[in-house]
Design a protein around this motif. Sequence first.
Motif, short mmCIF file in Angstrom:
data_model
loop_
_atom_site.label_atom_id
_atom_site.label_comp_id
_atom_site.label_asym_id
_atom_site.label_seq_id
_atom_site.Cartn_x
_atom_site.Cartn_y
_atom_site.Cartn_z
N ASN A 685 59.30 3.35 87.05
CA ASN A 685 58.46 3.99 88.07
C ASN A 685 57.12 3.29 88.19
OD1 ASN A 685 60.10 6.36 88.96
ND2 ASN A 685 59.99 6.88 86.79
N ILE A 686 56.53 2.94 87.06
CA ILE A 686 55.23 2.24 87.07
C ILE A 686 55.40 0.84 87.62
CG2 ILE A 686 53.40 1.33 85.58
CD1 ILE A 686 53.84 3.69 83.74
N HIS A 687 56.46 0.16 87.21
CA HIS A 687 56.68 -1.21 87.71
C HIS A 687 56.85 -1.23 89.23
CE1 HIS A 687 56.79 -2.77 83.73
NE2 HIS A 687 57.97 -2.25 83.39
N ILE A 688 57.56 -0.25 89.75
CA ILE A 688 57.75 -0.18 91.21
C ILE A 688 56.41 0.03 91.91
CG2 ILE A 688 58.75 1.21 93.07
CD1 ILE A 688 61.16 1.70 91.20
N CYS A 689 55.61 0.94 91.40
CA CYS A 689 54.28 1.20 92.00
C CYS A 689 53.41 -0.04 91.97
CB CYS A 689 53.59 2.35 91.27
SG CYS A 689 54.38 3.96 91.52
N LEU A 692 54.88 -2.70 94.51
CA LEU A 692 54.60 -2.37 95.91
C LEU A 692 53.11 -2.47 96.21
CD1 LEU A 692 57.01 0.68 96.43
CD2 LEU A 692 57.34 -1.70 97.12
N SER A 693 52.29 -2.07 95.26
CA SER A 693 50.84 -2.19 95.45
C SER A 693 50.43 -3.64 95.61
CB SER A 693 50.12 -1.56 94.25
OG SER A 693 48.73 -1.73 94.37
N GLY A 694 51.02 -4.52 94.79
CA GLY A 694 50.69 -5.95 94.90
C GLY A 694 51.14 -6.54 96.22
#
Length: 699
Positions: A685-689, A692-694
């Motif tokens: 979940n953190i990696h996806i956020c 996508l943020s990057g």
Amino acid sequence: MFQEPDYRENLSLMLSEVLHDIGVNERTVMERRRARMLTETMLNIMYRLTDENFTRYSLGSLSEGTTTIGLQSDIDILGSFNDYNIIQDWSEWEHGKINFLMIQDENTTPGYCFLQLLRVDVPLPLTVIPNEHHITDRRGRILLKNTFINHCLQGGEQRHGPSIALQGEPGFCDRDKVFAIRCKSWPQSASGWLDRQGIGRWPTQEMRRYAASTGFFVVPTGSKVSEYPELEWRISTSLTERCLMTNLNITQIRCYVLLKMILKSFLNPQDEINISSFMCKTVLLHCIENTESEIWKENNLYTCLIYCLLELHSCVQNECCSHFIIPENNLMAGQFTAETKHELSKNICDFIQNDRQRLLSIDIDDVGHRLQVKLNRVPHAINYFPSLEIYETVMMGLYINIATSISYQHMHFLKHLHNKNFRTIKQYVGKLTTFNDNGNRLHHAAFKLLAPFSFTTYGSILASYSIGENNQVSPQALVWLSAGLNSDVSSSRLKLASVFYSTGDMEKAELILRHTEQQYYSYPVLPICHCHHKLTVAVTEEFKRLCGEQSENCIKHITAFCVRFIQGEINCVPHELQYEMFRSTQDDMIHGDEHEDWMDWAVVDSLPFLYFLQYKIYRHLQRHQDQQQALGKLIRTIETDKTLRHRETALNILGQCMEQENRPQVALNCYMLSLRQRARNNVANIHICKLLSGLLASQ
């Protein structure tokens, strides 16, 4: 029933050969016993190491060696709370312990008792009910209810009488756990047994002396005919019974195995437990006590079997099977209805009268077919496993069980290192070495299997501290890490490689990884992980053959444990894997699985971690072709290896590799696949956020 003496002797010898071939022989029986005792020893060493006042005992058919592959016996474990103490006399009261006075009166069923709670400061009865697990009887005594065991139930477990049952995965044994309280003295109601002498002078005086020194347990279950079923506790002489069973000769063991096969095939159809295997064991012990020892020979196995069946029939007819040690305890009291009694009696008689047909129709372990071959009634072309392959299969199962027990105990050890200082951890490791010096062979064997994992963890914690201080590994840390290198094929070596990687010493790390990969493919290696209750294994014929040829020390050469880093090792962990230590959100913690104690650790399967480290190291060394080969191996392992236990972690580190390869869509797919494996407690979940943020920021 066969009448000719020569035929009975021939049939006995043929039966003995069949049972030998399916693993009921001295060698396999002793290996089964040793494996269970070794597992018991390892468990209790870990409890002593972590200052837990609890002892576990391996009981039942697996610890006795009185089983076969086809009988699919449960793993029976008895756990004793050492903080509790049962007394029969006030002189046995112990200060500071939770003491119970054992009560046997007109209200208790023979073989059962009440437990009256006493004060912890002085040897007097307690007068105030402490909690809902106790009740005051008509005499004002505060008694412990046996239903207190219900609060020990965990996920997937069910209570059956005194035991808590957990169904095993396909290919693995079910487990029955019994929580008990021990009394150090011999039960007064069984004092007559210590002086009782049978025709065959069995049990021996040595066995009786052992029995008197071991005391007994009480287990939480009442008699079926009791007026107070929630207050009664059954007296259990389990350790004495284990001693008796491990002193049987091979014919007596084979007779018991046949009784269990007959029980399962003809007397307890469709898993109805009308007659228990414990009743059969009790009948056997009575028969041994009441006959000359010369009767129990291979050429008389059939006659011994029929003798036991006749005794069992008599018990059913009289609805009375006296406990071997406490004869007043009738094991069949309230056990079955008149209709069931009639059916059981009829079935036992039918077997005795038609023994030729019945013996030849036992399907368990192909006993019937094998016997027909021995008696030249069918061709030898029947397809069944040869005795060597059965032995290899048994040994493989024993070694896998030992290995998974090591994995469990290492995890148990790591739990107790949480928030501990260096001094305390060093004391743990120092205490472990004492088990290697006390002259006990089982302790020595257990130490050799357990110690390397503890040494590696301690070395890694020391290394993490020194890396945090000056980015170097202290000599003391390297000594401990080196001492633990032979824990298994890979996990400790991968930790050492990760330590060198974390300090920037890529050449040493690469050398270790190359050697580890060679070791991994030199033998048929089996991945081992006890982080989950479900265990998937994929064994090869070569792996099974090695298990049959070597001792339990081969575990170090044919197993690859998962790699576990606790918070105290964080500076030895690549930053991509450090995320796993922070996988759980507040919501995850509320809904988390309480059995998964590794949620704030970084845990990864050996093979994916090996290829991930290779990828990172070759990237630093600018060996681009080797880097891409390592990445390809990581991908193939995740796609094809069905034994991975931490697939979501492997996908998470692969996703981060793909981000470094500038392949964000592939990375996102990895994280989504990871979430399919584990929806909660997943750092994907953190990696996806972050990903996508990057991507948004770059646009």
